[in-house]
Scaffold this active site. Structure first.
Site, PDB file in Angstrom:
ATOM      1  N   SER A   1     -19.490 -12.219  25.517  1.00  0.00           N
ATOM      2  CA  SER A   1     -20.663 -11.723  24.805  1.00  0.00           C
ATOM      3  C   SER A   1     -20.342 -10.476  24.000  1.00  0.00           C
ATOM      4  O   SER A   1     -20.786 -10.320  22.854  1.00  0.00           O
ATOM      5  CB  SER A   1     -21.791 -11.428  25.797  1.00  0.00           C
ATOM      6  OG  SER A   1     -22.199 -12.598  26.456  1.00  0.00           O
TER       7      SER A   1
ATOM      8  N   ARG B   1     -19.950 -10.355  19.717  1.00  0.00           N
ATOM      9  CA  ARG B   1     -20.784  -9.391  18.990  1.00  0.00           C
ATOM     10  C   ARG B   1     -19.907  -8.387  18.243  1.00  0.00           C
ATOM     11  O   ARG B   1     -20.193  -8.030  17.091  1.00  0.00           O
ATOM     12  CB  ARG B   1     -21.716  -8.654  19.965  1.00  0.00           C
ATOM     13  CG  ARG B   1     -22.922  -9.476  20.400  1.00  0.00           C
ATOM     14  CD  ARG B   1     -23.611  -8.853  21.604  1.00  0.00           C
ATOM     15  NE  ARG B   1     -24.879  -9.522  21.927  1.00  0.00           N
ATOM     16  CZ  ARG B   1     -24.949 -10.685  22.579  1.00  0.00           C
ATOM     17  NH1 ARG B   1     -23.838 -11.300  22.961  1.00  0.00           N
ATOM     18  NH2 ARG B   1     -26.136 -11.236  22.839  1.00  0.00           N
TER      19      ARG B   1
ATOM     20  N   ARG C   1     -28.974 -28.314  20.661  1.00  0.00           N
ATOM     21  CA  ARG C   1     -29.344 -26.971  21.107  1.00  0.00           C
ATOM     22  C   ARG C   1     -30.283 -26.312  20.092  1.00  0.00           C
ATOM     23  O   ARG C   1     -30.137 -26.503  18.875  1.00  0.00           O
ATOM     24  CB  ARG C   1     -28.095 -26.123  21.350  1.00  0.00           C
ATOM     25  CG  ARG C   1     -27.206 -26.721  22.427  1.00  0.00           C
ATOM     26  CD  ARG C   1     -26.053 -25.828  22.790  1.00  0.00           C
ATOM     27  NE  ARG C   1     -26.510 -24.604  23.455  1.00  0.00           N
ATOM     28  CZ  ARG C   1     -25.694 -23.633  23.845  1.00  0.00           C
ATOM     29  NH1 ARG C   1     -24.394 -23.724  23.599  1.00  0.00           N
ATOM     30  NH2 ARG C   1     -26.168 -22.552  24.450  1.00  0.00           N
TER      31      ARG C   1
ATOM     32  N   SER D   1     -33.219 -13.446  29.170  1.00  0.00           N
ATOM     33  CA  SER D   1     -31.910 -12.784  28.955  1.00  0.00           C
ATOM     34  C   SER D   1     -32.025 -11.476  28.179  1.00  0.00           C
ATOM     35  O   SER D   1     -31.232 -11.207  27.272  1.00  0.00           O
ATOM     36  CB  SER D   1     -30.946 -13.741  28.239  1.00  0.00           C
ATOM     37  OG  SER D   1     -30.812 -14.945  28.954  1.00  0.00           O
TER      38      SER D   1
ATOM     39  N   GLU E   1     -27.627 -16.991  33.037  1.00  0.00           N
ATOM     40  CA  GLU E   1     -26.272 -17.556  33.049  1.00  0.00           C
ATOM     41  C   GLU E   1     -25.630 -17.499  34.432  1.00  0.00           C
ATOM     42  O   GLU E   1     -24.640 -18.191  34.698  1.00  0.00           O
ATOM     43  CB  GLU E   1     -25.385 -16.828  32.040  1.00  0.00           C
ATOM     44  CG  GLU E   1     -25.121 -15.377  32.372  1.00  0.00           C
ATOM     45  CD  GLU E   1     -24.494 -14.637  31.204  1.00  0.00           C
ATOM     46  OE1 GLU E   1     -23.488 -13.958  31.426  1.00  0.00           O
ATOM     47  OE2 GLU E   1     -25.011 -14.743  30.065  1.00  0.00           O
TER      48      GLU E   1
ATOM     49  N   HIS F   1     -29.136 -25.150  27.540  1.00  0.00           N
ATOM     50  CA  HIS F   1     -27.830 -24.497  27.426  1.00  0.00           C
ATOM     51  C   HIS F   1     -26.737 -25.531  27.160  1.00  0.00           C
ATOM     52  O   HIS F   1     -27.000 -26.598  26.606  1.00  0.00           O
ATOM     53  CB  HIS F   1     -27.560 -23.676  28.692  1.00  0.00           C
ATOM     54  CG  HIS F   1     -28.154 -22.294  28.636  1.00  0.00           C
ATOM     55  ND1 HIS F   1     -27.516 -21.175  29.108  1.00  0.00           N
ATOM     56  CD2 HIS F   1     -29.332 -21.862  28.139  1.00  0.00           C
ATOM     57  CE1 HIS F   1     -28.276 -20.105  28.919  1.00  0.00           C
ATOM     58  NE2 HIS F   1     -29.387 -20.508  28.325  1.00  0.00           N
TER      59      HIS F   1
ATOM     60  N   ARG G   1     -19.627 -23.185  33.342  1.00  0.00           N
ATOM     61  CA  ARG G   1     -20.219 -22.622  34.552  1.00  0.00           C
ATOM     62  C   ARG G   1     -20.491 -23.688  35.612  1.00  0.00           C
ATOM     63  O   ARG G   1     -20.572 -23.371  36.801  1.00  0.00           O
ATOM     64  CB  ARG G   1     -21.477 -21.827  34.220  1.00  0.00           C
ATOM     65  CG  ARG G   1     -21.175 -20.674  33.251  1.00  0.00           C
ATOM     66  CD  ARG G   1     -22.109 -19.513  33.385  1.00  0.00           C
ATOM     67  NE  ARG G   1     -21.933 -18.593  32.265  1.00  0.00           N
ATOM     68  CZ  ARG G   1     -20.989 -17.650  32.201  1.00  0.00           C
ATOM     69  NH1 ARG G   1     -20.134 -17.511  33.199  1.00  0.00           N
ATOM     70  NH2 ARG G   1     -20.901 -16.852  31.141  1.00  0.00           N
TER      71      ARG G   1
END
Length: 445
Positions: free
Chosen positions: A31, A35, A139, A214, A333, A360, A405
């Site tokens: 993340s 960014r 998505r 989130s 997450e 997701h 995940r």
């Protein structure tokens, strides 16, 4: 050597022979890395990203920015003992340049790439086409597409509100106020904020939907914008509720060291909890906006204890795992890993606030329910989460649905349940390329 020969289609999840006792160095945050790449590409001067995550998602981001004209130079570590990010790309030098088309961007199945880059593409001179994996077509992207149109962009998506699509960059974007429903993904807000300093009028983003999931990820975006010189007004610093304002400005090049990915530390901390052992994660930050920091409280409530020192975070299991009733809306997450631990607990668990996980990498609620139940578990879906009643589990195939995940969650169950085989463990390369080696290394194999 092909990926499939390194990680066969069915990977026998190692069974723990006793309490784990290990130090696990986790690569940089996905993340933060993605960014930071966007902000560095939009800056007015070069910058450095040190210890970035080098994974499928971050390489897709870097390659897309390169295609649009940004120079990203990798400095390779000379250490023969380094792994993952340090071995392949210890530092990235990002040199901004005028953005251009025509180009085609492959987003894979990376939410950050498919949502963060269309606003960037509006600043390019020429068309930028976005395409990706089949799942990326499913998505949600409507919030970003419609918001950019309100702000002055021209986008061809054949009225799908999803990929594939083409952003016809005009070299600039007016910007200004826009209202969006970001209840399906906080990334809609972050996407607009990251590019906003380069819009002629900046941006005012107003969230009009239900509860925003989130939130730590939006806080991360705001903190990183401020670190490169942007002026941001937000609800948490006295601004109007559900409204973020970013003023137009030049962004500064920075020398940024990427934090370890705390969400990717989850399976290793879970291993300490499940086996009654101890795991240390070096360089755990004392202050962070990463959602993974919530693991300290969540896993402590489930039966462990932790100590944060200058060396990092040491988590110790007690030998018992307790169920938990927890709202995960801000840290969705983490749900797969928590569900895996809950399936091995001594009492039921209820995980709530995560209806958005159905959108997701896969429908994570349906996937967790199916896979844990097929190992003998008792999991039911609720309107916004899961109810998990622990039962004795048995071996079997744990399918991952190309979701990193899911793969790590199945591996946690495999520590305590003989005969669990993970289908396509290589999908962990999305954010944690060396997971199988790290996992067996933690166990002393």
């Amino acid at each position: 050597m092909t990926e499939s020969s390194v990680h066969p289609a069915l990977w026998p999840a190692p069974l723990a022979s006793g309490a784990v006792d290990a130090t696990v160095t986790v690569p940089g945050s996905k993340s933060v890395t993605n960014r930071a790449l966007v902000l560095a590409a939009l800056s007015s001067e070069p910058g450095w990203l040190r210890r970035p995550l080098r994974s499928r998602d971050t390489l897709l981001m870097a390659d897309a920015l390169r295609a649009m004209g940004v120079r990203i130079e990798e400095t390779v570590s000379s250490s023969s003992s380094a792994t993952g990010a340090e071995a392949a790309g210890e530092a990235w030098r990002v040199i901004p340049a005028p953005l251009h088309g025509p180009v085609t961007v492959d987003v894979g199945n990376a939410g950050t790439v498919m949502r963060f880059l269309p606003p960037v593409a509006t600043l390019a001179d020429g068309p930028v086409r976005f395409d990706g994996d089949p799942r990326s077509y499913e998505r949600p992207l409507t919030g970003v597409i419609e918001a950019l149109r309100v702000l002055g962009a021209r986008i061809d998506d054949d009225s799908r509100g999803s990929l594939p699509m083409t952003v016809h960059g005009g070299g600039a974007l007016d910007g200004g106020p826009v209202a969006i429903d970001a209840s399906s993904s906080s990334q809609f807000v972050s996407a607009l904020l990251l590019s906003a300093p380069r819009f002629n009028q900046g941006v005012e983003v107003r969230h009009t939907g239900d509860r925003l999931p989130s939130m730590p990820h939006i806080r991360m975006t705001v903190d990183m914008l401020r670190a490169v010189g942007a002026q941001v007004d937000e609800p948490e610093t006295g601004g109007e509720p559900n409204v973020w304002r970013v003023s137009p400005s030049a962004l500064l090049g920075r020398d940024l060291t990427i934090e370890p990915d705390l969400s990717n530390a989850q399976p290793f901390l879970a291993a300490a909890l499940v086996t009654g052992g101890r795991v240390t994660i070096p360089d755990w930050p004392s202050r962070t906006t990463q959602p993974g920091d919530a693991l300290r409280d969540i896993f402590t409530a489930m039966g462990g204890s932790c100590e944060l020192t200058e060396q990092g975070l040491t988590f110790t299991g007690s030998g018992r795992v307790h169920g938990i009733d927890v709202d995960l809306s801000e840290v969705g997450e983490l749900t797969p890993g928590i569900a895996a631990v809950a399936a091995l607990a001594d009492s039921p668990s209820t995980l709530s606030g995560v209806a958005h996980l159905r959108l997701h990498e896969t429908d994570r609620l349906a996937a967790l329910t199916k896979e844990i139940n097929e190992l003998g578990g008792d999991v039911t879906e609720t309107a916004d989460g899961l109810h998990i009643r622990p039962r004795p589990l048995h071996g079997g195939t744990f399918h991952t649905y190309d979701d990193h995940r899911m793969a790590t969650a199945g591996s946690v169950i495999g520590l305590a349940v003989p005969g669990v085989e993970i289908e396509n463990v290589a999908t962990t390369a999305k954010t944690l390329p060396d997971f199988p080696q790290m996992w067996t290394g933690m166990l002393g194999a």
